[in-house]
Write a protein that holds these residues in place. Sequence first.
Motif, short mmCIF file in Angstrom:
data_model
loop_
_atom_site.label_atom_id
_atom_site.label_comp_id
_atom_site.label_asym_id
_atom_site.label_seq_id
_atom_site.Cartn_x
_atom_site.Cartn_y
_atom_site.Cartn_z
N PRO A 1 0.86 -1.29 -0.13
CA PRO A 1 0.03 0.06 0.14
C PRO A 1 0.91 1.18 -0.12
CG PRO A 1 -0.90 -1.54 1.70
CD PRO A 1 0.58 -2.07 1.07
N MET A 2 0.45 2.41 -0.70
CA MET A 2 1.40 3.59 -0.82
C MET A 2 1.09 4.28 0.59
SD MET A 2 1.11 6.62 -3.54
CE MET A 2 -0.03 7.52 -2.43
N PRO A 3 2.28 4.44 0.99
CA PRO A 3 2.24 5.12 2.37
C PRO A 3 1.75 6.67 2.15
CG PRO A 3 4.62 5.09 1.58
CD PRO A 3 3.54 4.09 0.52
N ARG A 4 1.12 7.32 3.13
CA ARG A 4 0.69 8.63 2.92
C ARG A 4 1.82 9.56 2.53
NH1 ARG A 4 -4.03 9.62 7.83
NH2 ARG A 4 -5.34 7.96 6.97
N ALA A 5 2.96 9.42 3.18
CA ALA A 5 3.93 10.24 2.88
C ALA A 5 4.43 10.37 1.47
CB ALA A 5 5.24 9.79 3.94
N ALA A 6 3.95 9.34 0.75
CA ALA A 6 4.55 9.30 -0.83
C ALA A 6 3.78 10.57 -1.45
CB ALA A 6 4.13 7.98 -1.36
N ASP A 7 2.67 10.75 -1.07
CA ASP A 7 1.90 12.00 -1.38
C ASP A 7 2.51 13.63 -1.22
OD1 ASP A 7 -0.22 11.74 -3.15
OD2 ASP A 7 -1.33 10.78 -1.47
N ALA A 8 3.82 13.63 -0.52
CA ALA A 8 4.39 14.60 -0.14
C ALA A 8 5.24 15.29 -1.42
CB ALA A 8 5.46 14.51 1.11
N MET A 9 5.74 14.43 -2.16
CA MET A 9 6.38 14.66 -3.42
C MET A 9 5.89 13.88 -4.55
SD MET A 9 10.51 15.31 -2.43
CE MET A 9 10.94 13.66 -2.00
N PHE A 10 5.57 14.68 -5.73
CA PHE A 10 5.27 14.18 -7.01
C PHE A 10 5.91 12.93 -7.35
CE2 PHE A 10 4.38 14.20 -11.44
CZ PHE A 10 2.85 13.86 -11.32
N ASP A 11 7.13 12.77 -7.49
CA ASP A 11 7.72 11.73 -8.05
C ASP A 11 7.53 10.40 -7.27
OD1 ASP A 11 8.78 13.26 -9.66
OD2 ASP A 11 10.97 12.89 -9.16
N ASP A 12 7.29 10.28 -6.02
CA ASP A 12 7.04 9.54 -5.05
C ASP A 12 5.82 8.91 -5.49
OD1 ASP A 12 9.50 9.32 -3.88
OD2 ASP A 12 8.71 10.57 -2.13
N PHE A 13 4.68 9.73 -5.47
CA PHE A 13 3.34 9.32 -5.89
C PHE A 13 3.22 8.72 -7.25
CE2 PHE A 13 -0.01 10.99 -8.88
CZ PHE A 13 -0.78 10.25 -8.44
N LEU A 14 4.12 9.46 -8.53
CA LEU A 14 3.76 9.13 -9.71
C LEU A 14 4.41 7.48 -9.91
CD1 LEU A 14 3.21 9.92 -12.44
CD2 LEU A 14 5.72 10.43 -12.82
N PHE A 15 5.47 7.19 -9.31
CA PHE A 15 5.91 5.90 -9.28
C PHE A 15 5.01 4.80 -8.88
CE2 PHE A 15 9.90 7.84 -10.28
CZ PHE A 15 10.59 6.89 -11.40
#
Length: 279
Positions: free
Chosen positions: A54-68
């Motif tokens: 599951p994607m951690p909530r912190a991944a939404d902090a930076m776009f690159d982390d979310f995008l991958f």
Amino acid sequence: MKRYFLAFFAFLLLTFSCTGNRANQTDEVPADSVADSTDTTDIDTLEMLITETPMPRAADAMFDDFLFNFLANKKLQKERVVFPLRVTENGTTTKIEANDWKMEHLFMRQGYYTLLFNSDKQMQLMKDTAVNEATVEKILLAKNQVKNYCFQRIKGAWLLREIKVTPLQTDANASFLSFYKRFVTDTVFQIKSISETVDFVGPDPDDDFNMMEGVITPDTWEAFAPTLPHKTLYNIIYGKPQEEGKEKIYLLRGVANGLEMELRFKKEGGKWMLKKLMT
């Protein structure tokens, strides 16, 4: 760092980690391949791990982390698309319903992606957590077309809100992209588009813990120029598009293998010229 003048063929062969230029060659190389840059096993493994975690909530902090996560996780992707999704092309807008959406991998399957920046300051936006909008550009050089995936962070979550298909000539990097199309397909033009001396920074073959500096000259460039994608580029605009300046930083990054290459260009007398290569 050590400094060498790379004047001899043998020394260049020892020094450079990049591969020969493919412009106007007939070798059977897959379109838009970057030599030794794509390991599909690693990419499949990476996607499987992302999908199962599951994607951690912190991944939404930076776009690159979310995008991958967005490009590798089918369930997450469908949750983060605003349906019906607007798609605008040639002044006509259509809508894609959730049931008609197809998984979009963008650059994940090719194993690498590219980025374009006007300056080091603009490049720092990659790590800026205050950025709340971003656009992923799929640049189709042969079609002179750009497919823009427009994202926005709303209430802390990144969402794909719209897709826009636009002519390449209206892109913020239009001047450089027009130059780049010829630079990667015309060997003669490519050599004419490098400075008398191109600064080189790369791994020291004699010391794994240090880098070395060198100078590339036009007479040695052709055999050792890096293979660059010539059909499709990807670019990420962090925040709002900025007006094109007289400098361009071109980054090529591997998705799962740590590859990174940087080329720096400068516009002189109306012509783009390569000034620096870093591997």
